[in-house]
Design a protein around this motif. Structure first.
Motif, mmCIF file in Angstrom:
data_model
loop_
_atom_site.group_PDB
_atom_site.id
_atom_site.type_symbol
_atom_site.label_atom_id
_atom_site.label_comp_id
_atom_site.label_asym_id
_atom_site.label_seq_id
_atom_site.Cartn_x
_atom_site.Cartn_y
_atom_site.Cartn_z
ATOM 1 N N LYS A 198 -9.572 10.926 6.818
ATOM 2 C CA LYS A 198 -9.250 10.675 5.419
ATOM 3 C C LYS A 198 -8.316 11.775 4.938
ATOM 4 N N VAL A 212 0.391 7.940 -6.148
ATOM 5 C CA VAL A 212 -0.801 7.080 -6.109
ATOM 6 C C VAL A 212 -0.413 5.600 -6.116
ATOM 7 N N THR A 213 0.737 5.281 -6.670
ATOM 8 C CA THR A 213 1.176 3.886 -6.705
ATOM 9 C C THR A 213 1.822 3.467 -5.391
ATOM 10 N N GLN A 214 2.070 4.423 -4.497
ATOM 11 C CA GLN A 214 2.767 4.120 -3.251
ATOM 12 C C GLN A 214 1.856 4.147 -2.036
ATOM 13 N N ILE A 215 0.561 4.391 -2.246
ATOM 14 C CA ILE A 215 -0.364 4.397 -1.117
ATOM 15 C C ILE A 215 -0.456 2.988 -0.536
ATOM 16 N N GLU A 217 -1.710 -0.405 1.022
ATOM 17 C CA GLU A 217 -2.975 -1.098 0.778
ATOM 18 C C GLU A 217 -4.011 -0.780 1.845
ATOM 19 N N GLU A 218 -3.570 -0.731 3.100
ATOM 20 C CA GLU A 218 -4.502 -0.505 4.206
ATOM 21 C C GLU A 218 -4.993 0.932 4.303
ATOM 22 N N LYS A 220 -5.738 2.721 1.278
ATOM 23 C CA LYS A 220 -6.316 3.092 -0.020
ATOM 24 C C LYS A 220 -7.764 3.553 0.066
ATOM 25 N N ASP A 221 -8.486 3.117 1.091
ATOM 26 C CA ASP A 221 -9.867 3.580 1.237
ATOM 27 C C ASP A 221 -9.959 4.914 1.966
ATOM 28 N N ARG A 222 -8.812 5.406 2.452
ATOM 29 C CA ARG A 222 -8.817 6.679 3.187
ATOM 30 C C ARG A 222 -7.895 7.735 2.590
ATOM 31 N N CYS A 223 -7.179 7.382 1.541
ATOM 32 C CA CYS A 223 -6.189 8.320 0.983
ATOM 33 C C CYS A 223 -6.319 8.397 -0.531
ATOM 34 N N THR A 224 -6.346 9.619 -1.058
ATOM 35 C CA THR A 224 -6.387 9.844 -2.500
ATOM 36 C C THR A 224 -5.333 10.898 -2.858
#
Length: 341
Positions: A198, A212-215, A217-218, A220-224
């Protein structure tokens, strides 16, 4: 020295070196005019290009003839112009596009480089003198150009990320923090290569609100994202911290301050990767970092460093130098450090 014989070959070589900015400025102009985008779907006549780019046809021809002569675009026998592989690097919004770098480097950066003598004489930053403010304040005041710079760094970075991933194994690390991570391109690449990890992109608030708007989709559960200043505080207790093309933006005192903040946040056994150019000690030998260092001097308080200079900073910050890992380019060697206590 005053009686050196006239050498036409050396004279013309120096002429070409001095005139190199002509090509750079021509590239800047075709980038501003979106010529690559206009040719993306096929060749066009000069009349079509002039109309679509809202330019003077005769002047546009002179520009395109010159750029085609150095391999950018192609002039066809029927008078049309065609996009070629080199010209396609100037397409908008495609992976690895160099167009944002052309807009920044020959845009707001250009007056700083033209002011280099001021920096050499005074030891101060030419960009600050040319614009009346630091590069960091400039981009805060001009957010659109700041976004373009993030795209520029991502475009240049894209060419070196593959080399970084190939030589460093990120899979052992559960949590990875990218310090000064910009639009997240580096961390995204790492997370794709290390599916169990992560990550956190850490940067200024005005930067990460875009990131944050460019993360993807695949991811998004591992990147903040996390906003703040790396001179004050960064996310704590990650397994791995990394910072690419950041330390070179700051002088020794400022770099040491950043590294001490890293040391404070890191757990014992935590690793830090400093990804920067590491200048060779060989005298008179070409090295990408030596010219990049002039760009850094024109823009910021920072500098490119030798391995010895990096080791001194790392030791003073309380970290332990582990190893130097070379990649596929001289502008992105990896210096691995560890917090031992």
């Amino acid at each position: 020295m005053k009686n050196l014989p006239n050498n036409p070959e050396l004279t013309f070589k120096m002429y070409e070196m001095i005139s190199g900015y002509w090509v750079a400025c021509a590239i800047h102009t075709v980038a501003q005019l979106d010529i690559a985008d206009l040719l993306a779907n096929g060749s066009k006549t000069l009349t079509e290009l002039a109309k679509e780019s809202q330019t003077d046809q005769t002047s546009l021809y002179r520009l395109l003839r010159a750029t085609a002569s150095v391999g950018i675009f192609e002039e066809l026998p029927d008078g049309k112009f065609r996009l070629n592989d080199l010209g396609s690097t100037l397409l908008s919004d495609v992976p690895g596009s160099i167009k944002p770098w052309a807009l920044a480097n020959l845009g707001e950066h250009f007056p700083a480089f033209g002011n280099l003598t001021y920096g050499i004489k005074t030891g101060k930053v030419p960009f600050d003198d040319a614009h009346g403010k630091s590069v960091w304040d400039y981009y805060k005041d001009n957010p659109d150009e700041g976004v373009n710079l993030m795209k520029a760094m991502a475009g240049v970075s894209g060419a070196v990320l593959k080399g970084i991933i190939e030589v460093y194994d990120f899979s052992p690390y559960k949590t990875i923090v990218d310090i000064g991570g910009g639009n997240g391109a580096m961390l995204f690449s790492v997370l794709y290569a290390s599916p169990s990890s992560k990550g956190i992109v850490f940067d200024e608030p005005y930067v990460v609100e875009k990131t944050v708007t460019q993360i993807p989709e695949e991811l998004k559960d591992r990147c903040t994202v996390y906003a703040g200043s790396f001179f004050n505080k960064i996310p704590a207790n990650a397994d791995l911290y990394m910072t690419k093309w950041v330390i070179h933006d700051w002088n020794d005192a400022e770099s040491l301050a950043i590294l001490k903040v890293c040391h404070k946040a890191m757990p014992v056994g935590g690793k830090l990767l400093i990804i920067d150019s590491v200048i060779s000690d060989e005298l008179n030998q070409p090295h990408a970092g030596k010219l990049l260092d002039l760009n850094i001097m024109a823009m910021t308080t920072g500098k490119e460093r030798t391995l010895k200079e990096f080791k001194n900073l790392i030791k003073e910050a309380g970290l332990s130098f582990k190893r130097l890992i070379n990649t596929n380019t001289e502008v992105s060697s990896i210096i691995e450090c560890e917090k031992l206590s």
